[in-house]
Design an enzyme around this catalytic site. Sequence first.
Site, PDB file in Angstrom:
ATOM      1  CG  HIS A  26     -18.281  -7.355  12.193  1.00 47.35           C
ATOM      2  ND1 HIS A  26     -19.581  -7.780  12.238  1.00 47.35           N
ATOM      3  CD2 HIS A  26     -18.198  -6.528  11.112  1.00 47.35           C
ATOM      4  CE1 HIS A  26     -20.265  -7.232  11.239  1.00 47.35           C
ATOM      5  NE2 HIS A  26     -19.448  -6.479  10.542  1.00 47.35           N
ATOM      6  CG  ASP A  36     -22.188  -6.126   7.374  1.00 45.94           C
ATOM      7  OD1 ASP A  36     -21.216  -6.470   8.070  1.00 45.94           O
ATOM      8  OD2 ASP A  36     -22.904  -5.139   7.642  1.00 45.94           O
ATOM      9  CD  GLU A  73     -19.286  -3.648  12.612  1.00 45.33           C
ATOM     10  OE1 GLU A  73     -18.905  -2.754  11.839  1.00 45.33           O
ATOM     11  OE2 GLU A  73     -20.420  -4.171  12.533  1.00 45.33           O
ATOM     12  CG  ASP A 102     -17.676  -4.978   7.906  1.00 43.26           C
ATOM     13  OD1 ASP A 102     -18.458  -5.943   7.821  1.00 43.26           O
ATOM     14  OD2 ASP A 102     -17.906  -3.991   8.607  1.00 43.26           O
TER      15      ASP A 102
END
Length: 210
Positions: A26, A36, A73, A102
């Site tokens: 994502h 992240d 996400e 991720d």
Amino acid sequence: MATIKDIFAVIKGREEPDRYVILGNHRDAWTYGAVDPNSGTAALLDVARRLGIMLRSGWTPRRTIILCSWDAEEFGMIGSTEWVEENLGDLQSKAVAYLNVDCAVQGMGLFAGSTPQLDKLLIDVTRQVKDPDVEGKTVHDTWSTMNGGINIERLARTDSDFAPFLHHAGIPCVDLYYGKEFPGYHTALDSYIWMEKHGDPLFLRHLASK
């Protein structure tokens, strides 16, 4: 209300075009998102770049490869979940595996989660990949040393985009990342500065090579 956009790249398979190997990450973040999800995005884009080089040299994959950049996400896996739900029948009959990146780089040492069908493949592949931190060693070597043996997490959690593939569609999944824990998770410390100083100073873990 907002419109979300998933982005896909599809490379048709030579022998089994109706069998899909899917790699996804994502691209929306809580804050700066260096770990992240941008470390995973960097890995995804480098895979895409390398596949492009191979395609231009005349290579084609046996099965169809689908690269996925998921939107939304952080709001409950909306991008990936909606796509899986819309294509559930097709995916259940045709998807071979889903590979998730991720928080791909958040420190040193490989950590892996998988469904049992992919354990052996995961172990075999890591034996062929150079360790980005230790000269002359493979990822498998340091993975085993750091954990006192090979340790593969069983994917039961629902905190990343493998969740709809695994729990809705029953597709074998792998989730890979360097570094066991990241103390700045979902905070403003998840920045390029942290990555450059602590997470991966030489950015070799982002681009581990065979």
